[in-house]
Design a protein around this motif. Sequence first.
Motif, PDB file in Angstrom:
ATOM      1  N   MET A   1       0.829  -1.181   0.000  1.00 27.51           N
ATOM      2  CA  MET A   1       0.000   0.000   0.000  1.00 27.51           C
ATOM      3  C   MET A   1       0.870   1.241   0.000  1.00 27.51           C
ATOM      4  O   MET A   1       1.866   1.306   0.718  1.00 27.51           O
ATOM      5  CB  MET A   1      -0.914   0.013   1.223  1.00 27.51           C
ATOM      6  CG  MET A   1      -1.969   1.090   1.173  1.00 27.51           C
ATOM      7  SD  MET A   1      -2.928   1.134   2.685  1.00 27.51           S
ATOM      8  CE  MET A   1      -1.734   1.841   3.813  1.00 27.51           C
ATOM      9  N   LEU A   2       0.479   2.226  -0.794  1.00 23.44           N
ATOM     10  CA  LEU A   2       1.190   3.493  -0.840  1.00 23.44           C
ATOM     11  C   LEU A   2       0.307   4.546  -0.191  1.00 23.44           C
ATOM     12  O   LEU A   2      -0.744   4.900  -0.715  1.00 23.44           O
ATOM     13  CB  LEU A   2       1.531   3.890  -2.282  1.00 23.44           C
ATOM     14  CG  LEU A   2       2.251   2.837  -3.137  1.00 23.44           C
ATOM     15  CD1 LEU A   2       2.636   3.437  -4.498  1.00 23.44           C
ATOM     16  CD2 LEU A   2       3.469   2.283  -2.423  1.00 23.44           C
ATOM     17  N   GLY A   3       0.741   5.045   0.958  1.00 20.73           N
ATOM     18  CA  GLY A   3      -0.037   6.032   1.700  1.00 20.73           C
ATOM     19  C   GLY A   3      -0.156   5.631   3.150  1.00 20.73           C
ATOM     20  O   GLY A   3      -0.181   4.440   3.481  1.00 20.73           O
ATOM     21  N   SER A   4      -0.214   6.629   4.032  1.00 20.08           N
ATOM     22  CA  SER A   4      -0.282   6.330   5.465  1.00 20.08           C
ATOM     23  C   SER A   4      -1.267   7.229   6.205  1.00 20.08           C
ATOM     24  O   SER A   4      -1.211   7.353   7.417  1.00 20.08           O
ATOM     25  CB  SER A   4       1.110   6.463   6.097  1.00 20.08           C
ATOM     26  OG  SER A   4       1.654   7.759   5.861  1.00 20.08           O
ATOM     27  N   GLY A   5      -2.182   7.858   5.447  1.00 20.86           N
ATOM     28  CA  GLY A   5      -3.192   8.711   6.066  1.00 20.86           C
ATOM     29  C   GLY A   5      -4.411   7.921   6.525  1.00 20.86           C
ATOM     30  O   GLY A   5      -4.413   6.686   6.534  1.00 20.86           O
ATOM     31  N   PHE A   6      -5.461   8.644   6.898  1.00 20.59           N
ATOM     32  CA  PHE A   6      -6.662   8.010   7.440  1.00 20.59           C
ATOM     33  C   PHE A   6      -7.268   7.004   6.473  1.00 20.59           C
ATOM     34  O   PHE A   6      -7.506   5.841   6.824  1.00 20.59           O
ATOM     35  CB  PHE A   6      -7.706   9.074   7.806  1.00 20.59           C
ATOM     36  CG  PHE A   6      -9.069   8.498   8.090  1.00 20.59           C
ATOM     37  CD1 PHE A   6      -9.346   7.930   9.320  1.00 20.59           C
ATOM     38  CD2 PHE A   6     -10.063   8.493   7.111  1.00 20.59           C
ATOM     39  CE1 PHE A   6     -10.598   7.366   9.582  1.00 20.59           C
ATOM     40  CE2 PHE A   6     -11.309   7.937   7.364  1.00 20.59           C
ATOM     41  CZ  PHE A   6     -11.571   7.372   8.602  1.00 20.59           C
ATOM     42  N   TRP A   7      -7.571   7.415   5.246  1.00 20.74           N
ATOM     43  CA  TRP A   7      -8.244   6.545   4.285  1.00 20.74           C
ATOM     44  C   TRP A   7      -7.357   5.348   3.940  1.00 20.74           C
ATOM     45  O   TRP A   7      -7.852   4.226   3.771  1.00 20.74           O
ATOM     46  CB  TRP A   7      -8.597   7.333   3.034  1.00 20.74           C
ATOM     47  CG  TRP A   7      -9.573   6.676   2.113  1.00 20.74           C
ATOM     48  CD1 TRP A   7      -9.318   6.176   0.868  1.00 20.74           C
ATOM     49  CD2 TRP A   7     -10.984   6.476   2.338  1.00 20.74           C
ATOM     50  NE1 TRP A   7     -10.463   5.669   0.304  1.00 20.74           N
ATOM     51  CE2 TRP A   7     -11.502   5.841   1.186  1.00 20.74           C
ATOM     52  CE3 TRP A   7     -11.839   6.758   3.394  1.00 20.74           C
ATOM     53  CZ2 TRP A   7     -12.846   5.493   1.063  1.00 20.74           C
ATOM     54  CZ3 TRP A   7     -13.183   6.406   3.270  1.00 20.74           C
ATOM     55  CH2 TRP A   7     -13.673   5.788   2.129  1.00 20.74           C
ATOM     56  N   ALA A   8      -6.054   5.587   3.864  1.00 23.52           N
ATOM     57  CA  ALA A   8      -5.119   4.502   3.555  1.00 23.52           C
ATOM     58  C   ALA A   8      -5.124   3.437   4.635  1.00 23.52           C
ATOM     59  O   ALA A   8      -5.208   2.240   4.352  1.00 23.52           O
ATOM     60  CB  ALA A   8      -3.702   5.063   3.374  1.00 23.52           C
ATOM     61  N   THR A   9      -5.040   3.859   5.881  1.00 25.00           N
ATOM     62  CA  THR A   9      -4.900   2.896   6.974  1.00 25.00           C
ATOM     63  C   THR A   9      -6.235   2.305   7.409  1.00 25.00           C
ATOM     64  O   THR A   9      -6.308   1.116   7.749  1.00 25.00           O
ATOM     65  CB  THR A   9      -4.213   3.548   8.179  1.00 25.00           C
ATOM     66  OG1 THR A   9      -4.949   4.721   8.572  1.00 25.00           O
ATOM     67  CG2 THR A   9      -2.790   3.958   7.840  1.00 25.00           C
ATOM     68  N   GLU A  10      -7.305   3.108   7.384  1.00 24.74           N
ATOM     69  CA  GLU A  10      -8.590   2.634   7.896  1.00 24.74           C
ATOM     70  C   GLU A  10      -9.413   1.882   6.857  1.00 24.74           C
ATOM     71  O   GLU A  10     -10.288   1.081   7.227  1.00 24.74           O
ATOM     72  CB  GLU A  10      -9.414   3.813   8.425  1.00 24.74           C
ATOM     73  CG  GLU A  10      -8.771   4.547   9.586  1.00 24.74           C
ATOM     74  CD  GLU A  10      -8.586   3.663  10.807  1.00 24.74           C
ATOM     75  OE1 GLU A  10      -9.407   2.738  11.003  1.00 24.74           O
ATOM     76  OE2 GLU A  10      -7.628   3.890  11.562  1.00 24.74           O
ATOM     77  N   VAL A  11      -9.165   2.129   5.569  1.00 29.51           N
ATOM     78  CA  VAL A  11      -9.939   1.454   4.526  1.00 29.51           C
ATOM     79  C   VAL A  11      -9.049   0.535   3.691  1.00 29.51           C
ATOM     80  O   VAL A  11      -9.223  -0.685   3.689  1.00 29.51           O
ATOM     81  CB  VAL A  11     -10.674   2.472   3.624  1.00 29.51           C
ATOM     82  CG1 VAL A  11     -11.394   1.750   2.475  1.00 29.51           C
ATOM     83  CG2 VAL A  11     -11.680   3.270   4.445  1.00 29.51           C
ATOM     84  N   HIS A  12      -8.077   1.111   2.981  1.00 27.48           N
ATOM     85  CA  HIS A  12      -7.229   0.294   2.101  1.00 27.48           C
ATOM     86  C   HIS A  12      -6.529  -0.826   2.871  1.00 27.48           C
ATOM     87  O   HIS A  12      -6.644  -2.005   2.506  1.00 27.48           O
ATOM     88  CB  HIS A  12      -6.183   1.176   1.415  1.00 27.48           C
ATOM     89  CG  HIS A  12      -6.713   2.033   0.325  1.00 27.48           C
ATOM     90  ND1 HIS A  12      -6.291   1.927  -0.990  1.00 27.48           N
ATOM     91  CD2 HIS A  12      -7.631   3.032   0.338  1.00 27.48           C
ATOM     92  CE1 HIS A  12      -6.926   2.821  -1.730  1.00 27.48           C
ATOM     93  NE2 HIS A  12      -7.742   3.507  -0.941  1.00 27.48           N
ATOM     94  N   ALA A  13      -5.792  -0.469   3.904  1.00 27.25           N
ATOM     95  CA  ALA A  13      -5.012  -1.477   4.631  1.00 27.25           C
ATOM     96  C   ALA A  13      -5.915  -2.476   5.341  1.00 27.25           C
ATOM     97  O   ALA A  13      -5.641  -3.685   5.339  1.00 27.25           O
ATOM     98  CB  ALA A  13      -4.086  -0.806   5.637  1.00 27.25           C
ATOM     99  N   ALA A  14      -7.002  -1.997   5.938  1.00 23.97           N
ATOM    100  CA  ALA A  14      -7.920  -2.894   6.637  1.00 23.97           C
ATOM    101  C   ALA A  14      -8.534  -3.903   5.678  1.00 23.97           C
ATOM    102  O   ALA A  14      -8.651  -5.096   5.991  1.00 23.97           O
ATOM    103  CB  ALA A  14      -9.014  -2.080   7.328  1.00 23.97           C
ATOM    104  N   SER A  15      -8.912  -3.426   4.495  1.00 23.84           N
ATOM    105  CA  SER A  15      -9.482  -4.320   3.488  1.00 23.84           C
ATOM    106  C   SER A  15      -8.460  -5.346   3.012  1.00 23.84           C
ATOM    107  O   SER A  15      -8.753  -6.544   2.932  1.00 23.84           O
ATOM    108  CB  SER A  15      -9.981  -3.496   2.297  1.00 23.84           C
ATOM    109  OG  SER A  15     -10.192  -4.314   1.160  1.00 23.84           O
ATOM    110  N   LEU A  16      -7.252  -4.899   2.731  1.00 28.39           N
ATOM    111  CA  LEU A  16      -6.212  -5.805   2.241  1.00 28.39           C
ATOM    112  C   LEU A  16      -5.834  -6.840   3.296  1.00 28.39           C
ATOM    113  O   LEU A  16      -5.597  -8.015   2.979  1.00 28.39           O
ATOM    114  CB  LEU A  16      -4.980  -5.008   1.828  1.00 28.39           C
ATOM    115  CG  LEU A  16      -5.132  -4.167   0.558  1.00 28.39           C
ATOM    116  CD1 LEU A  16      -3.986  -3.177   0.434  1.00 28.39           C
ATOM    117  CD2 LEU A  16      -5.209  -5.059  -0.672  1.00 28.39           C
ATOM    118  N   ALA A  17      -5.778  -6.413   4.538  1.00 27.14           N
ATOM    119  CA  ALA A  17      -5.391  -7.332   5.610  1.00 27.14           C
ATOM    120  C   ALA A  17      -6.410  -8.455   5.789  1.00 27.14           C
ATOM    121  O   ALA A  17      -6.055  -9.559   6.222  1.00 27.14           O
ATOM    122  CB  ALA A  17      -5.224  -6.567   6.915  1.00 27.14           C
TER     123      ALA A  17
END
Length: 294
Positions: A1-17
């Motif tokens: 994942m590229l990005g470490s802000g709110f949307w990156a960590t709470e949506v992108h990363a959570a979904s990928l995990a």
Amino acid sequence: MLGSGFWATEVHAASLAEHPDAELVGIWGRDAGKAQAAAARYDVAGTDDLDALLADVDAVSISVPPAVQPDLAVRAAEAGCHLLLEKPVALSVADADRVVAATAAAGVASVVFLTFRFRTSATTWLEQASRSTLVGGSVTWLASTFAADSPFRGSVWRAEPGAPLWDLGPHALSLLTPVLGPVVAAQGSRAADGTVNVILEHEAGPTSTLTLSATASPLSAGEEFWVHGDAGRLVLLPEEGRTAHLAHAVAVTELQAAALTGGAHPCDAAYGAEQVRVLAAAEAAIAAGARQRV
């Protein structure tokens, strides 16, 4: 994942995990400390070494400000990575075209994460709308982006005058253009509080309207999507729950399918660039106070 802000960590990363067919292996950020903090939540590596991360993955999910995204997307494509992009793809037609050219040259798949397009309710709505003869549509989205409890209140790019159009406009277009057709012209105005009103002319004759705001009162906040024609007015009903997470998971699955088959996705980088052309024309129409061709 590229990005470490709110949307990156709470949506992108959570979904990928949580995804059954994808593995989150690392998080890159311009700030190494923020990237490492975000990565620690998901027990993966955090880094500011972009080239090292790109060399180690098959695909990237990008969640950064739109002015930053094009350069990262081009570098990722050139490294052979498939792209899950955020909307808007870019803030200029030239940058959007660079992303399209890079994906084509590298032969990688791309999907723009237009949240509504990956929701079950929207898929059903689009199917119903496609069976009607439509003459128009409308999107009203009044957001309280900078309210005290908003996770986006610190977003710098969303504080720009044109942000409602570029932030919320892609979602509106993602539902209007599939059923009303490509946009060929735009005209619009901006109210004193920043609310944007746009009239779009679609290729086959329908028209649609957008009313978009980032500064609405929390009591006024909400969104409405509808089209109308021979079957009456078709309204998109809201979904509850973790809709963004579920939508992102669907987008990941569809990116994987596009990568494996080599087919183009309806919401690929080229579609994202079409949106940027429409948004740029609408912004120009607002500035000039006159109709602009797309």
